[in-house]
Design a protein around this motif. Structure first.
Motif, short mmCIF file in Angstrom:
data_model
loop_
_atom_site.label_atom_id
_atom_site.label_comp_id
_atom_site.label_asym_id
_atom_site.label_seq_id
_atom_site.Cartn_x
_atom_site.Cartn_y
_atom_site.Cartn_z
N TYR A 72 0.83 -1.20 0.00
CA TYR A 72 0.00 0.00 0.00
C TYR A 72 0.87 1.25 0.00
CZ TYR A 72 -3.42 3.44 1.53
OH TYR A 72 -4.22 4.54 1.62
N TRP A 76 1.06 3.99 -2.85
CA TRP A 76 0.62 5.33 -2.45
C TRP A 76 1.67 6.39 -2.76
CZ3 TRP A 76 -3.93 7.16 -1.00
CH2 TRP A 76 -3.98 8.40 -0.40
N ARG A 82 -1.55 9.16 -4.20
CA ARG A 82 -2.11 10.22 -3.37
C ARG A 82 -2.40 11.48 -4.16
NH1 ARG A 82 2.83 12.04 0.41
NH2 ARG A 82 4.35 12.27 -1.23
N THR A 86 -9.99 10.83 -5.57
CA THR A 86 -10.37 9.89 -4.52
C THR A 86 -10.99 8.61 -5.08
OG1 THR A 86 -10.79 11.75 -3.06
CG2 THR A 86 -11.71 9.64 -2.41
N ALA A 87 -11.86 8.71 -6.05
CA ALA A 87 -12.52 7.53 -6.60
C ALA A 87 -11.51 6.59 -7.26
CB ALA A 87 -13.58 7.95 -7.62
N ARG A 89 -8.30 6.39 -6.54
CA ARG A 89 -7.48 5.81 -5.46
C ARG A 89 -8.19 4.65 -4.81
NH1 ARG A 89 -5.89 11.19 -2.50
NH2 ARG A 89 -8.00 10.85 -1.82
N ARG A 90 -9.46 4.84 -4.51
CA ARG A 90 -10.21 3.77 -3.85
C ARG A 90 -10.35 2.55 -4.76
NH1 ARG A 90 -14.74 7.55 -1.00
NH2 ARG A 90 -13.38 8.28 0.66
N ALA A 91 -10.57 2.77 -6.04
CA ALA A 91 -10.70 1.65 -6.97
C ALA A 91 -9.40 0.87 -7.07
CB ALA A 91 -11.13 2.17 -8.35
N VAL A 93 -6.84 0.83 -4.80
CA VAL A 93 -6.37 0.29 -3.52
C VAL A 93 -7.30 -0.79 -2.99
CG1 VAL A 93 -5.93 0.85 -1.11
CG2 VAL A 93 -5.07 2.34 -2.91
N TRP A 94 -8.60 -0.55 -3.00
CA TRP A 94 -9.51 -1.48 -2.35
C TRP A 94 -9.74 -2.76 -3.14
CZ3 TRP A 94 -10.12 -1.42 2.51
CH2 TRP A 94 -10.01 -0.22 3.21
N THR A 95 -9.66 -2.69 -4.45
CA THR A 95 -9.86 -3.91 -5.25
C THR A 95 -8.83 -4.98 -4.92
OG1 THR A 95 -10.84 -2.57 -7.00
CG2 THR A 95 -10.09 -4.79 -7.59
#
Length: 127
Positions: A72, A76, A82, A86-87, A89-91, A93-95
């Protein structure tokens, strides 16, 4: 057009004067995390080996968590996530986090099944 790099890590807790000092700071952070992993792998404390959480030894959970922390952080900082929206980044990182959790679940379930078959089944351990 020049693109300025942010000279801070850990959400601004640590700020650096130049890119060179930031690279050294990141290198030290990643070296510390890797050193902890290697030291735990060599020492293998009995407390972490004998106790389990969700069917897996605590030491293995620590390895997985530290590996995710390093991955991560590299994504990042070095992949400049960073600086993205935001969208996105979330897609990004979280996937992989969900996929890793799903893969760990499948591996644990399959390993437990194979262990039980060898333990109680017709074919036994041959050491």
């Amino acid at each position: 057009m020049a693109h300025e790099h942010k000279l801070e890590i850990f959400r601004g807790l640590v700020k650096f004067k130049s890119n060179t000092s930031k690279i050294w700071g990141v290198l030290i952070f990643l070296t510390i995390v890797t050193t902890v992993e290697v030291a735990l792998g060599i020492v293998k404390p009995a407390v972490l080996i004998q106790n389990t959480f969700l069917g897996m030894k605590i030491l293995n959970w620590i390895f997985i968590i530290l590996t995710l922390v390093k991955a991560y952080y590299i994504a990042w900082d070095f992949m400049h996530l960073r600086d993205e929206k935001t969208a996105l980044r979330r897609a990004i990182v979280w996937t992989p986090i969900f996929l890793v959790a799903y893969l760990v679940f499948i591996l644990l379930l399959e390993a437990d099944y194979v262990y039980e078959v060898y333990k109680t089944g017709f074919v036994e351990w041959n050491f």
